[in-house]
Design an enzyme around this catalytic site. Sequence first.
Site, PDB file in Angstrom:
ATOM      1  CB  SER A 179      23.412   9.744  -7.608  1.00 37.54           C
ATOM      2  OG  SER A 179      22.912   9.936  -8.956  1.00 37.54           O
ATOM      3  NE  ARG A 214      26.048  12.943 -19.342  1.00 37.24           N
ATOM      4  CZ  ARG A 214      27.342  11.996 -18.807  1.00 37.24           C
ATOM      5  NH1 ARG A 214      27.347  10.828 -20.187  1.00 37.24           N
ATOM      6  NH2 ARG A 214      27.837  12.167 -17.685  1.00 37.24           N
ATOM      7  NE  ARG A 232      22.040  16.463 -19.303  1.00 37.58           N
ATOM      8  CZ  ARG A 232      23.366  15.466 -17.995  1.00 37.58           C
ATOM      9  NH1 ARG A 232      22.839  14.506 -17.733  1.00 37.58           N
ATOM     10  NH2 ARG A 232      23.972  16.810 -18.726  1.00 37.58           N
ATOM     11  CE  LYS A 274      29.735  19.448 -17.847  1.00 39.06           C
ATOM     12  NZ  LYS A 274      29.462  18.495 -16.702  1.00 39.06           N
ATOM     13  CG  ASP A 317      25.560  11.579 -15.612  1.00 40.13           C
ATOM     14  OD1 ASP A 317      24.687  12.232 -15.078  1.00 40.13           O
ATOM     15  OD2 ASP A 317      26.792  11.025 -15.547  1.00 40.13           O
ATOM     16  CB  SER A 358      23.942  16.187  -6.056  1.00 39.08           C
ATOM     17  OG  SER A 358      25.325  15.984  -6.317  1.00 39.08           O
ATOM     18  NE  ARG A 407      24.467  20.767 -12.360  1.00 39.38           N
ATOM     19  CZ  ARG A 407      25.329  19.761 -12.651  1.00 39.38           C
ATOM     20  NH1 ARG A 407      26.322  20.016 -13.768  1.00 39.38           N
ATOM     21  NH2 ARG A 407      24.696  18.674 -12.517  1.00 39.38           N
ATOM     22  CD  GLN A 433      27.797  16.110  -8.485  1.00 41.90           C
ATOM     23  OE1 GLN A 433      27.726  16.969  -8.283  1.00 41.90           O
ATOM     24  NE2 GLN A 433      28.177  15.393  -9.905  1.00 41.90           N
TER      25      GLN A 433
HETATM   26  O1  LIG Z   1      29.940  11.345  -8.882  1.00 39.47           O
HETATM   27  C1  LIG Z   1      30.052  11.075 -10.120  1.00 39.47           C
HETATM   28  O2  LIG Z   1      30.791  11.324 -10.941  1.00 39.47           O
HETATM   29  C2  LIG Z   1      29.054  11.637 -10.666  1.00 39.47           C
HETATM   30  C3  LIG Z   1      27.580  11.490 -10.393  1.00 39.47           C
HETATM   31  C4  LIG Z   1      25.987  12.403 -10.752  1.00 39.47           C
HETATM   32  O3  LIG Z   1      26.231  13.154 -10.123  1.00 39.47           O
HETATM   33  P1  LIG Z   1      24.721  13.203  -9.070  1.00 39.47           P
HETATM   34  O4  LIG Z   1      24.698  12.751  -7.881  1.00 39.47           O
HETATM   35  O5  LIG Z   1      24.520  14.781  -8.525  1.00 39.47           O
HETATM   36  O6  LIG Z   1      23.273  12.489  -9.383  1.00 39.47           O
HETATM   37  C5  LIG Z   1      26.433  12.646 -12.056  1.00 39.47           C
HETATM   38  O7  LIG Z   1      25.630  12.582 -12.618  1.00 39.47           O
HETATM   39  C6  LIG Z   1      27.483  12.804 -12.545  1.00 39.47           C
HETATM   40  O8  LIG Z   1      27.702  13.282 -14.106  1.00 39.47           O
HETATM   41  C7  LIG Z   1      28.493  12.149 -11.934  1.00 39.47           C
HETATM   42  C1  LIG Z   2      25.429  15.784 -14.702  1.00 36.41           C
HETATM   43  C2  LIG Z   2      27.221  15.558 -15.698  1.00 36.41           C
HETATM   44  O1  LIG Z   2      28.068  15.791 -14.539  1.00 36.41           O
HETATM   45  P1  LIG Z   2      28.601  17.076 -13.723  1.00 36.41           P
HETATM   46  O2  LIG Z   2      26.729  17.153 -12.583  1.00 36.41           O
HETATM   47  O3  LIG Z   2      29.668  16.530 -13.286  1.00 36.41           O
HETATM   48  O4  LIG Z   2      28.325  18.627 -14.204  1.00 36.41           O
HETATM   49  C3  LIG Z   2      27.050  14.979 -16.352  1.00 36.41           C
HETATM   50  O5  LIG Z   2      28.092  14.652 -17.182  1.00 36.41           O
HETATM   51  O6  LIG Z   2      26.188  14.481 -16.881  1.00 36.41           O
END
Ligand SMILES: O=C(O)C1=C[C@@H](OP(=O)(O)O)[C@@H](O)[C@H](O)C1
Ligand SMILES: C=C(OP(=O)(O)O)C(=O)O
EC number: 2.5.1.19
Length: 409
Positions: free
Chosen positions: A178, A366, A324, A390, A293, A151, A111, A153
């Site tokens: 996101s 998923r 996906r 997971k 998601d 992302s 990733r 995140q």
């Molecule tokens: O912040 C989070 O808890 C998440 C953010 C999303 O990722 P991205 O921001 O990379 O899309 C999502 O797909 C992931 O399962 C959970």
């Molecule tokens: C993308 C996912 O999780 P993560 O990015 O935290 O691995 C998910 O839960 O679908």
Amino acid sequence: MLAEIKPSKIQGKIKAPQSKSFGIRLVLYSLIKESKLENLIPSDDVNVAINVVKQFGVSVNGNHFKLEGKLKVPSYLYFGGSATTLRMTIPIISVLGGETVIDGDDSLRKRPLTAIIKALQGSVNFSSQNLPTRISGKLKENYVRIDGSESSQYISGFIYAFSMIGGGEIEIIPPISSKSYIYLTSELINSLGGNVKIKGNRIYIEKGDFKPYIGKVPGDYALASFYASSAIVSGGEIAIEDVYEIPHFEGDHSIVDFYVQMGAESYVKDKVWYVKGGKELRGIKVNVDDFPDLAPSIASLAPFTNSPTIIEGVRRLKTKESNRILTISDALSRFGVSVYSDDEKIIIEPVKEIRNASIVCPNDHRIAMMATVLAFKVGGKIDKAECVNKSNPNFWKDLISLGGKIILT
Ligand SMILES: O=C(O)C1=C[C@@H](OP(=O)(O)O)[C@@H](O)[C@H](O)C1
Ligand SMILES: C=C(OP(=O)(O)O)C(=O)O
């Protein structure tokens, strides 16, 4: 583990699976202030977060997380398959400064980390573009400019990191994907005494006055949606308890409304999500870039409607646990569903003749969950069924208690 699934009617009352997003955030919150998670049943990814905070010096007693002494930046961290924990922790390491080797499982190693590596260029060095990599250095000023299209995140991670050190500023280079998860982080941090303000593509973080978090991990709509889809498809009625109040922004909870748009009965009252099937369903057109998601959730119901479902904004689905775009198409096709996909969209046709199918979980929770919904209609087998752990270790147990005819061997 193999899950053999027979056609079943899914109905009854169940507690929602705990939210992985909240679970990870509340465990990482112990790097700021203590947290006690009353109902915690950790999934694999939440366990990753627990191990990470331990390495930073947090003491873990059951469900109680408390920093003992000063935070220490660990020399090695392992993130399993959790991109959320990984991408939220890198900003924390970078503001604290130090040298850490970070690694993860085969799926996490694939990733991307491109946006964060670029954003930290000049202050923090990465020995390689993917895991495993050695991070060394320290962010020079309490400001970061980062691409928002890879992302969210990272942005959540910087909200935590700047909250930990008394403030900072994030400039996000649009487009911002996101977004719902960025709101989730800022609302959570502000509810605990933080000071986060989002103004357009800039986020200003000031010193907070944090209080401990003592409470539950809220239930999750995206994970619960597979129970909901299963009930709708099998003509059942289900009440999913302990979901969180629907906030003002769109997010994973938007699935409640998408199911209404698809013709099902679906509403939330007093933190319980009620869903009922039995009516004629229709396809919808939806852009999932803000809540990626939900793509497998929507795809689990789409074959049972009377018109095509068009899922747009799917570009980033390629860099989730599996690609996906491919794995949704592949799993649905095995059940006899016609699917067209490219980098922009997935189009799912109403199924003419659904057939019994076997799939091997492509290391993606998923996708196994989505396939289970179809298997309740027609029967099927899912190999490597433990992949659901997971995010939801109760997945099979919950569905069996709701009437699912499932044999696990
Ligand atoms: O912040 C989070 O808890 C998440 C953010 C999303 O990722 P991205 O921001 O990379 O899309 C999502 O797909 C992931 O399962 C959970
Ligand atoms: C993308 C996912 O999780 P993560 O990015 O935290 O691995 C998910 O839960 O679908």
